[in-house]
Structure formats: C-alpha cells, structure tokens
Design an enzyme around this catalytic site. Structure first.
Site, PDB file in Angstrom:
ATOM      1  N   ARG A  87       0.865  -1.288   0.040  1.00 30.29           N
ATOM      2  CA  ARG A  87      -0.102   0.091   0.103  1.00 30.29           C
ATOM      3  C   ARG A  87       0.808   1.246   0.152  1.00 30.29           C
ATOM      4  O   ARG A  87       1.994   1.148   0.623  1.00 30.29           O
ATOM      5  CB  ARG A  87      -0.996   0.047   1.082  1.00 30.29           C
ATOM      6  N   LEU A  89       1.676   4.639   1.010  1.00 27.62           N
ATOM      7  CA  LEU A  89       1.459   5.520   2.431  1.00 27.62           C
ATOM      8  C   LEU A  89       1.372   6.996   2.284  1.00 27.62           C
ATOM      9  O   LEU A  89       2.335   7.349   1.860  1.00 27.62           O
ATOM     10  CB  LEU A  89       2.388   5.089   3.592  1.00 27.62           C
ATOM     11  N   ASN A 103      12.164   0.558   4.146  1.00 30.19           N
ATOM     12  CA  ASN A 103      11.314  -0.507   3.044  1.00 30.19           C
ATOM     13  C   ASN A 103      12.575  -1.360   2.385  1.00 30.19           C
ATOM     14  O   ASN A 103      13.499  -0.872   2.170  1.00 30.19           O
ATOM     15  CB  ASN A 103      10.674   0.526   2.119  1.00 30.19           C
ATOM     16  N   HIS A 105      13.153  -2.820  -1.610  1.00 24.82           N
ATOM     17  CA  HIS A 105      12.593  -2.641  -2.936  1.00 24.82           C
ATOM     18  C   HIS A 105      13.390  -3.612  -3.612  1.00 24.82           C
ATOM     19  O   HIS A 105      14.710  -3.566  -3.805  1.00 24.82           O
ATOM     20  CB  HIS A 105      12.458  -1.357  -3.351  1.00 24.82           C
ATOM     21  N   THR A 137      10.636   8.023   2.212  1.00 29.44           N
ATOM     22  CA  THR A 137      10.286   9.511   2.311  1.00 29.44           C
ATOM     23  C   THR A 137       9.038   9.282   1.155  1.00 29.44           C
ATOM     24  O   THR A 137       8.422   8.476   0.664  1.00 29.44           O
ATOM     25  CB  THR A 137      11.406  10.191   1.085  1.00 29.44           C
ATOM     26  N   LEU A 140       7.341   7.870  -3.863  1.00 31.26           N
ATOM     27  CA  LEU A 140       7.429   6.222  -3.875  1.00 31.26           C
ATOM     28  C   LEU A 140       8.712   5.861  -4.489  1.00 31.26           C
ATOM     29  O   LEU A 140       9.415   6.049  -5.326  1.00 31.26           O
ATOM     30  CB  LEU A 140       6.279   5.751  -4.767  1.00 31.26           C
TER      31      LEU A 140
HETATM   32  C1  GRF Z   1       9.900  -8.406  -2.078  1.00 28.61           C
HETATM   33  O1  GRF Z   1      10.598  -8.668  -3.181  1.00 28.61           O
HETATM   34  C2  GRF Z   1       9.844  -7.012  -1.583  1.00 28.61           C
HETATM   35  O2  GRF Z   1      11.154  -6.453  -2.148  1.00 28.61           O
HETATM   36  C3  GRF Z   1       8.882  -6.386  -2.562  1.00 28.61           C
HETATM   37  O3  GRF Z   1       7.668  -7.204  -2.398  1.00 28.61           O
HETATM   38  C4  GRF Z   1       8.479  -8.678  -2.201  1.00 28.61           C
HETATM   39  C5  GRF Z   1       7.560  -9.237  -1.233  1.00 28.61           C
HETATM   40  O4  GRF Z   1       8.124 -10.475  -0.793  1.00 28.61           O
HETATM   41  N1  GRF Z   1       8.415  -4.980  -1.917  1.00 28.61           N
HETATM   42  P1  GRF Z   1       7.953 -11.085   0.719  1.00 28.61           P
HETATM   43  O5  GRF Z   1       6.504 -11.034   1.093  1.00 28.61           O
HETATM   44  O6  GRF Z   1       8.683 -10.508   1.577  1.00 28.61           O
HETATM   45  O7  GRF Z   1       8.300 -12.552   0.328  1.00 28.61           O
END
Ligand code: GRF
Length: 212
Positions: A87, A89, A103, A105, A137, A140
């Site tokens: 989501r 935020l 986070n 990514h 931040t 996104l």
């Molecule tokens: C991961 O690749 C994470 O980087 C991304 O979504 C995926 C989540 O995987 N934001 P999990 O739920 O931690 O297995």
C-alpha cells in the site's frame, strides 16, 4: 531493547528472514493490510503478535493511514519495517515515522521504482540488478539508501529466475539494515544515511555476492 513492527501484505519471506535473524530488539507485531496474507499465520505460529488493518474497511487512504498509525503506536514501535507491504502510504504517515520507517525494494534504486522490476531489468538489458533497503520518504520507492545488494543478470534469465536471485539477497540485506538501525549504528540525519563504527566501508553497504 527496542521494539519493531513488520508490515506485510503477502507471503512474508522478508518478514521470516527478519524474525529468523534474531535481531537485537523485540518484534511487537506483524501487521498486514490483508487478512489473508500468508505471512500472518507463519508469524502467529512463531508466537509473534499479529494484527490486521484491512485497507478495504476504510473509505479513504487517510483513514487507513490513521488506523495503521494507531495500531503501530499501540505496539510501541521504535522502528517500522515494510516487508512486501503493498500500500502506498500518505505523506502525513511517512513524516510521522520519518527516520524509523524502512522499506525493501527489489531493484537497485533509483532504477526501476514501482512494480515488475525484474521484467523491467530484463527488458532494459542491464547487466546487474539487485535490491535496496531505504528509509521511506513521501516519494514512492525513493529515499536515503541504507544498503544495496547486486546480482548478475544472466543470459537465460526469466523474471522468476532473476527475482529468486534478488530475493535471496533481500533476505540478507534487510537483516543487515535492521540490525544496524536497532543497534544504533545506522541512522538518518539531515536526509542522509549515516553508518558508524566498522560499517563505514563500502563493503558494508554494498553487498556483492560471491560469483556475481
Ligand atoms: C519483495 O520482493 C519485496 O522487495 C517487495 O515485495 C516482495 C515481497 O516478498 N517489496 P515477501 O512477501 O517478503 O516474500
């Protein structure tokens, strides 16, 4: 000991890696915006408190963010770890938790923000890909970078193969970042990430797996 919460939306493999790492803190809750997130059952089976703040129950993004804020603060969280939390935020939420909202990514930011990062990497033809742990931040998939891991892109890669290679590294770097913050060795200061002690070397914030 500091408290942290982990926010998930799905399978929660990063959450599992964080909980398995036995971080120097207490996980006061795993919180999901989806009641059916598979990671919730795993956390509960481990004795970790779980909670659901279902985004579908709220008329607006702001109301959802307010409810989520209340749940996090009720758990006394010093650190909020987004682990596959799907989501967006709002700015007020992000500002409230600034410096303690992190986070992961699945790309080497600032390349490939958003979804479908492995497909984008293959289409673009980059030779290396990876993942990024960053402070959040309002923009996104942006924000001061804490640690990144690099993997090679191989000739016969599919998005699934590449994604699995990246995911294995996600599990390692997220633990490294969370540990650094909880131990007070890593912090956000004036918009930049400061690592102290022995982690000031490049090797600590850029992980290149053997064979890459
Ligand atoms: C991961 O690749 C994470 O980087 C991304 O979504 C995926 C989540 O995987 N934001 P999990 O739920 O931690 O297995």
């Amino acid at each position: 000991m500091k408290n942290y919460v982990i926010l998930i939306s799905g399978r929660g493999s990063n959450m599992q890696a964080l909980l398995d790492a036995r971080l120097p803190g207490t996980c006061s809750a795993v919180i999901s915006n989806r009641p059916d997130a598979a990671g919730l059952a795993w956390a509960a089976a481990r004795g970790v408190p779980t909670a659901v703040v279902d985004h579908k129950a709220f008329a607006s993004r702001e109301e959802f963010d307010t409810a989520l804020t209340a749940e996090i603060e009720r758990r006394g969280a010093d650190l909020v770890l987004l682990a596959g939390f799907m989501r967006v935020l709002g700015e007020a939420f992000v500002r409230r938790f600034e410096g303690r909202l992190v986070n992961i990514h699945p790309s080497l930011l600032p390349a490939f923000p958003g979804l479908h990062t492995h497909e984008a990497a293959l289409q673009t033809g980059v030779r290396v890909h990876g993942c990024t742990v960053h402070f959040v931040t309002p923009a996104l998939d942006c924000g001061p970078i804490i640690v990144q891991a690099v993997v090679p892109v191989l000739a016969d890669d599919t998005a699934d193969l590449l994604g699995a290679r990246v995911l294995a590294q996600e599990h390692l770097v997220y633990r490294q970042a969370a540990q650094g913050i909880l131990e007070g060795r890593c912090r956000l200061e004036a918009g930049r990430v400061i690592w102290t002690s022995d982690t000031t070397t490049g090797a600590a914030v850029l992980r290149v797996p053997a064979g890459a």
